[in-house]
Design an enzyme around this catalytic site. Structure first.
Site, PDB file in Angstrom:
ATOM      1  N   ASN A  10     -17.911 -39.379  13.060  1.00 31.73           N
ATOM      2  CA  ASN A  10     -18.832 -39.928  14.236  1.00 31.73           C
ATOM      3  C   ASN A  10     -18.077 -40.258  15.381  1.00 31.73           C
ATOM      4  O   ASN A  10     -17.512 -41.280  15.372  1.00 31.73           O
ATOM      5  CB  ASN A  10     -19.630 -41.160  13.867  1.00 31.73           C
ATOM      6  CG  ASN A  10     -20.619 -41.613  14.845  1.00 31.73           C
ATOM      7  OD1 ASN A  10     -20.704 -40.925  15.846  1.00 31.73           O
ATOM      8  ND2 ASN A  10     -21.101 -42.627  14.614  1.00 31.73           N
ATOM      9  N   TRP A  11     -17.997 -39.343  16.308  1.00 31.40           N
ATOM     10  CA  TRP A  11     -17.056 -39.496  17.593  1.00 31.40           C
ATOM     11  C   TRP A  11     -17.533 -40.614  18.320  1.00 31.40           C
ATOM     12  O   TRP A  11     -16.934 -40.873  19.394  1.00 31.40           O
ATOM     13  CB  TRP A  11     -17.054 -38.267  18.339  1.00 31.40           C
ATOM     14  CG  TRP A  11     -16.257 -37.215  17.602  1.00 31.40           C
ATOM     15  CD1 TRP A  11     -15.712 -37.183  16.279  1.00 31.40           C
ATOM     16  CD2 TRP A  11     -15.830 -35.605  17.927  1.00 31.40           C
ATOM     17  NE1 TRP A  11     -14.981 -35.867  15.946  1.00 31.40           N
ATOM     18  CE2 TRP A  11     -15.018 -35.138  17.096  1.00 31.40           C
ATOM     19  CE3 TRP A  11     -15.865 -35.266  19.392  1.00 31.40           C
ATOM     20  CZ2 TRP A  11     -14.754 -33.844  17.304  1.00 31.40           C
ATOM     21  CZ3 TRP A  11     -15.522 -33.940  19.404  1.00 31.40           C
ATOM     22  CH2 TRP A  11     -14.710 -33.124  18.409  1.00 31.40           C
ATOM     23  N   LYS A  12     -18.827 -41.043  18.321  1.00 36.06           N
ATOM     24  CA  LYS A  12     -19.438 -41.778  19.290  1.00 36.06           C
ATOM     25  C   LYS A  12     -19.417 -41.250  20.690  1.00 36.06           C
ATOM     26  O   LYS A  12     -19.487 -39.952  20.694  1.00 36.06           O
ATOM     27  CB  LYS A  12     -19.176 -43.198  19.157  1.00 36.06           C
ATOM     28  CG  LYS A  12     -19.019 -43.659  17.716  1.00 36.06           C
ATOM     29  CD  LYS A  12     -18.929 -45.004  17.363  1.00 36.06           C
ATOM     30  CE  LYS A  12     -18.935 -45.364  15.914  1.00 36.06           C
ATOM     31  NZ  LYS A  12     -18.834 -46.814  15.579  1.00 36.06           N
ATOM     32  N   HIS A  93     -28.022 -45.223  13.437  1.00 34.16           N
ATOM     33  CA  HIS A  93     -26.843 -45.877  13.366  1.00 34.16           C
ATOM     34  C   HIS A  93     -26.893 -47.275  13.722  1.00 34.16           C
ATOM     35  O   HIS A  93     -27.820 -47.432  14.710  1.00 34.16           O
ATOM     36  CB  HIS A  93     -26.012 -45.165  14.278  1.00 34.16           C
ATOM     37  CG  HIS A  93     -24.389 -45.445  14.156  1.00 34.16           C
ATOM     38  ND1 HIS A  93     -24.189 -46.720  14.785  1.00 34.16           N
ATOM     39  CD2 HIS A  93     -23.573 -45.269  13.519  1.00 34.16           C
ATOM     40  CE1 HIS A  93     -22.871 -46.999  14.624  1.00 34.16           C
ATOM     41  NE2 HIS A  93     -22.449 -45.941  13.548  1.00 34.16           N
ATOM     42  N   GLU A  95     -25.442 -49.040  16.140  1.00 34.04           N
ATOM     43  CA  GLU A  95     -25.573 -49.333  17.465  1.00 34.04           C
ATOM     44  C   GLU A  95     -26.699 -48.620  17.923  1.00 34.04           C
ATOM     45  O   GLU A  95     -26.946 -49.162  19.050  1.00 34.04           O
ATOM     46  CB  GLU A  95     -24.116 -48.134  17.934  1.00 34.04           C
ATOM     47  CG  GLU A  95     -22.866 -49.085  17.666  1.00 34.04           C
ATOM     48  CD  GLU A  95     -21.833 -48.045  17.499  1.00 34.04           C
ATOM     49  OE1 GLU A  95     -21.603 -46.997  17.656  1.00 34.04           O
ATOM     50  OE2 GLU A  95     -20.798 -48.549  16.662  1.00 34.04           O
ATOM     51  N   GLU A 165     -23.564 -48.795   6.021  1.00 29.24           N
ATOM     52  CA  GLU A 165     -22.549 -49.235   6.996  1.00 29.24           C
ATOM     53  C   GLU A 165     -22.729 -50.591   7.251  1.00 29.24           C
ATOM     54  O   GLU A 165     -23.622 -50.858   8.184  1.00 29.24           O
ATOM     55  CB  GLU A 165     -22.858 -48.345   8.223  1.00 29.24           C
ATOM     56  CG  GLU A 165     -22.388 -46.917   7.915  1.00 29.24           C
ATOM     57  CD  GLU A 165     -21.913 -46.274   9.431  1.00 29.24           C
ATOM     58  OE1 GLU A 165     -20.695 -45.717   9.379  1.00 29.24           O
ATOM     59  OE2 GLU A 165     -22.547 -46.307  10.276  1.00 29.24           O
ATOM     60  N   GLY A 171     -16.056 -50.703  13.281  1.00 24.65           N
ATOM     61  CA  GLY A 171     -15.239 -51.035  14.399  1.00 24.65           C
ATOM     62  C   GLY A 171     -14.537 -52.046  14.423  1.00 24.65           C
ATOM     63  O   GLY A 171     -13.969 -52.676  15.736  1.00 24.65           O
ATOM     64  N   SER A 210     -14.946 -49.199   9.498  1.00 23.25           N
ATOM     65  CA  SER A 210     -13.456 -49.372   9.291  1.00 23.25           C
ATOM     66  C   SER A 210     -12.827 -48.488   8.018  1.00 23.25           C
ATOM     67  O   SER A 210     -11.931 -49.292   7.711  1.00 23.25           O
ATOM     68  CB  SER A 210     -13.274 -50.675   9.471  1.00 23.25           C
ATOM     69  OG  SER A 210     -13.588 -51.242  10.444  1.00 23.25           O
ATOM     70  N   GLY A 231     -15.724 -43.631  11.973  1.00 23.55           N
ATOM     71  CA  GLY A 231     -15.896 -43.439  13.400  1.00 23.55           C
ATOM     72  C   GLY A 231     -14.501 -43.577  13.993  1.00 23.55           C
ATOM     73  O   GLY A 231     -14.024 -42.369  14.156  1.00 23.55           O
ATOM     74  N   GLY A 232     -13.892 -44.690  14.325  1.00 27.46           N
ATOM     75  CA  GLY A 232     -12.636 -44.624  15.176  1.00 27.46           C
ATOM     76  C   GLY A 232     -11.526 -43.592  14.564  1.00 27.46           C
ATOM     77  O   GLY A 232     -10.844 -42.928  15.178  1.00 27.46           O
TER      78      GLY A 232
HETATM   79  P1  PGA Z   1     -15.566 -46.994  12.456  1.00 26.97           P
HETATM   80  O1  PGA Z   1     -17.283 -46.667  12.864  1.00 26.97           O
HETATM   81  O2  PGA Z   1     -15.157 -46.343  11.403  1.00 26.97           O
HETATM   82  O3  PGA Z   1     -15.027 -46.917  13.713  1.00 26.97           O
HETATM   83  O4  PGA Z   1     -15.822 -48.457  11.954  1.00 26.97           O
HETATM   84  C1  PGA Z   1     -17.940 -46.381  11.846  1.00 26.97           C
HETATM   85  C2  PGA Z   1     -19.304 -45.883  12.124  1.00 26.97           C
HETATM   86  O5  PGA Z   1     -19.835 -46.441  13.293  1.00 26.97           O
HETATM   87  O6  PGA Z   1     -19.935 -44.991  11.859  1.00 26.97           O
END
Ligand code: PGA
Length: 249
Positions: A10-12, A93, A95, A165, A171, A210, A231-232
């Site tokens: 997930n590149w956000k 998600h 966010e 999640e 993050g 994470s 994510g990251g």
């Molecule tokens: P993260 O994000 O790996 O940067 O913690 C995961 C996600 O939000 O899907």
């Protein structure tokens, strides 16, 4: 039941076309053959990533509208995502829930249009730290799941993925332990199993929050963790490919 592992990146709100080209080519070349790999770039890069990804790597959007067409400025419809040949879409998600006000009903509506357009929703669920500390993890996850189940029924989960999640792990560098994650994954599978055992046995449950190259293998070794939503660490092809490899055999 052996489930084929799946790892989604997930590149956000990250990356530009040059980064997308480099990263996708590298992932396509190095992905393990025994894992389904999915990339979820921002909307403007879906077509580019789809073209570069070919048939071997899946492509998904990060969210979608609950409407299929009409006067909804700025929105993107499930049918448009499907039209590009993309197969997946992340729904709910944390966010989207916390920053853009998507509540359980709105998430369920998005899941429904995604499923009706033939997309595979990746439904995200998870509790905040406050909810975990108050002992509400299962109640929160159950309510998030039930809102969708009430709207679409268990049969729609035959073509879906659920990502657990924990909000406190996204993050933050704090990862759920394999035991903490497994506990919630088992709870999710049991809850779906109460409605349909076949669907519950087959559905892939991803862990997200994470996940990094050095903690992926221990998480993915848990019996009900079938891969990850990253994510990251999905923005760097070395770490993303290492995570994909950790999900394989
Ligand atoms: P993260 O994000 O790996 O940067 O913690 C995961 C996600 O939000 O899907």
């Amino acid at each position: 039941m052996s489930r084929r592992p799946l790892v989604a990146g997930n590149w956000k709100l990250n990356g530009r076309a040059d980064m997308a080209r480099a990263l996708v080519s590298d992932v396509v070349a190095r992905r393990p053959a025994d894992v389904d790999v999915v990339l979820c770039p921002p909307f403007p890069y879906l077509a580019l990533v789809k073209e570069l990804a070919g048939d071997g790597v899946g492509v998904g959007a990060q969210t979608l509208s609950d409407q299929q067409e009409g006067a909804f400025t700025g929105e993107v419809a499930a049918g448009m995502i499907a039209d590009l040949g993309c197969q997946y879409v992340i729904v709910g998600h944390s966010e989207r829930r916390s920053l853009f006000g998507e509540d359980n009903d709105m998430v369920a509506a998005r899941f429904q249009v995604a499923a009706e357009s033939g997309l595979t929703p990746i439904l995200c669920v998870g509790e905040t730290l406050e909810q975990r500390e108050a002992g509400e993890t299962e109640a929160v996850v159950a309510a998030q799941l039930d809102a969708v189940l009430d709207r679409v029924g268990i049969a729609a989960f035959a073509q879906a993925i659920v990502a657990y999640e924990p909000v406190w792990a996204i993050g933050t560098g704090l990862t759920a332990t394999p035991e903490q994650a497994q506990e919630v994954h088992a709870f999710i599978r049991e809850r779906l199993g109460g409605l349909d055992h076949t669907v519950a046995d087959a559905i892939r449950l991803l862990y997200g929050g994470s996940v990094k190259a050095d903690n992926a293998a221990s998480l993915f070794a848990a019996p009900d963790i079938d891969g990850g939503l990253i994510g990251g660490a999905s923005l760097d092809s070395d770490s993303f490919v290492a995570i994909c490899e950790a999900a394989g055999n």
